[in-house]
Design an enzyme around this catalytic site. Structure first.
Site, mmCIF file in Angstrom:
data_model
loop_
_atom_site.group_PDB
_atom_site.id
_atom_site.type_symbol
_atom_site.label_atom_id
_atom_site.label_comp_id
_atom_site.label_asym_id
_atom_site.label_seq_id
_atom_site.Cartn_x
_atom_site.Cartn_y
_atom_site.Cartn_z
ATOM 1 N N PRO A 1 0.835 -1.204 0.000
ATOM 2 C CG PRO A 1 -0.811 -1.589 1.609
ATOM 3 C CD PRO A 1 0.510 -2.096 1.123
ATOM 4 C CD GLU A 2 2.675 2.834 -4.513
ATOM 5 O OE1 GLU A 2 2.712 3.994 -4.961
ATOM 6 O OE2 GLU A 2 2.854 1.824 -5.222
ATOM 7 C CG HIS B 1 -4.354 -15.188 6.354
ATOM 8 N ND1 HIS B 1 -3.107 -15.779 6.378
ATOM 9 C CD2 HIS B 1 -5.044 -15.779 5.340
ATOM 10 C CE1 HIS B 1 -3.034 -16.689 5.409
ATOM 11 N NE2 HIS B 1 -4.181 -16.709 4.773
ATOM 12 N NE ARG C 1 4.110 -12.161 0.488
ATOM 13 C CZ ARG C 1 4.495 -11.446 -0.563
ATOM 14 N NH1 ARG C 1 3.605 -10.829 -1.340
ATOM 15 N NH2 ARG C 1 5.774 -11.317 -0.861
ATOM 16 C CE LYS D 1 18.738 15.134 -3.742
ATOM 17 N NZ LYS D 1 19.509 15.220 -2.510
#
Length: 280
Positions: free
Chosen positions: A2-3, A92, A111, A154
């Site tokens: 998830p972002e 889970h 996971r 950069k």
């Protein structure tokens, strides 16, 4: 993983569902999820505490139960659900926060990569890696001038730099690919090689991509759901991510997948040229 849009959507959902509720007990079914303190203290410290607010920093959720704050990282597939106590347990479901009103908050993680840290409120920004997180795209300080100045200094490849949480926090694989495509920039371009026009396009693309994803409730490209068990809908708007071999929606060229910065990366080689434009 998830972002920012997904974690923020979970935060907003949990804020509606659990703020003001009192924890009567805690069941830890998978001890390794809890990094600190001990399992006994984790449960004891939370018993009788009321959740006062739910915040977020980058991809980390912060559940405040004064004088404590629970820092939760969902990692790859962690998720929360509020259910009635006594509902059959999924294998889970690893952490159960029992409320005194007959419901409970359950943390699921197929996971098993997620983590939880219970620490004194006020010390959360000292916890690694929160202490090193960079600026958020919706922070007031995330301006075009700041972004252009930082990028121009950069020599790192654009994708590697945008994925660096110590530079900009919350961007992950999906939204970096989408923002770079929207801006017409190849992920392997050196950040310092971008022109001012390209930097402006990329800056605007980052904000627009994340804003649209937030409005759609995030992207359910794998198993992501919010705290109410609802899927996000931004995946139907994805332009390149997960579309290997499909035609580009802009030019019709086949979308390609390659590994950049150790991550599967989707690009349109026609819309995203690897060579920097000549400066006239």
């Amino acid at each position: 993983m998830p972002e920012l849009p997904e974690v923020e959507t979970v935060r907003r959902t949990l804020e509606k569902l659990i703020v003001g509720r009192t924890i009567s007990d805690v069941t830890v079914r998978l001890p390794r999820i809890v990094r600190q303190p001990s399992i006994d203290l984790f449960a004891k410290n939370l018993m009788g505490k009321t959740i006062s607010r739910v915040d977020r920093r980058g991809k980390f959720l912060k559940l405040f139960c004064e004088p404590w704050v629970l820092i939760s990282h969902l990692r790859m597939e962690g998720k929360y659900r509020v259910v009635k106590q006594g509902e059959p347990l999924d294998r889970h479901a690893h952490i159960l926060f029992h409320f005194d009103d007959g419901e409970e908050l359950r943390y699921y993680d197929v996971r098993q990569f997620g983590t939880m840290d219970l620490i004194p409120a006020g010390q959360e920004n000292q916890l690694a890696p929160l202490d090193k997180l960079g600026i958020e795209p919706f922070d007031p300080g995330f301006t075009l001038d700041w972004f252009a100045k930082q990028m121009s200094q950069k020599r790192t490849r654009c994708k590697s730099l945008l994925l660096n949480q110590e530079f900009i926090v919350g961007l992950g694989n999906i939204y970096v690919d989408e923002a770079l495509f929207s801006a017409g920039i190849h992920p392997e371009r050196q950040a310092a090689s971008l022109t001012l026009d390209e930097l402006k396009r990329l800056y605007q693309s980052i904000i627009q991509t994340l804003s649209s994803a937030l409005e759609a409730g995030g992207s359910s490209v794998r198993s992501y759901v919010n705290g109410a068990g609802e899927m996000g809908h931004f995946q139907v708007n994805l332009q390149v991510y997960g579309r290997k071999g499909e035609p580009c929606k802009r030019c019709g060229h086949s979308i390609e997948r390659k590994v950049v910065a150790g991550r599967g990366t989707h690009i349109c080689p026609k819309c995203q040229q690897i060579l920097a434009p000549s400066v006239k």
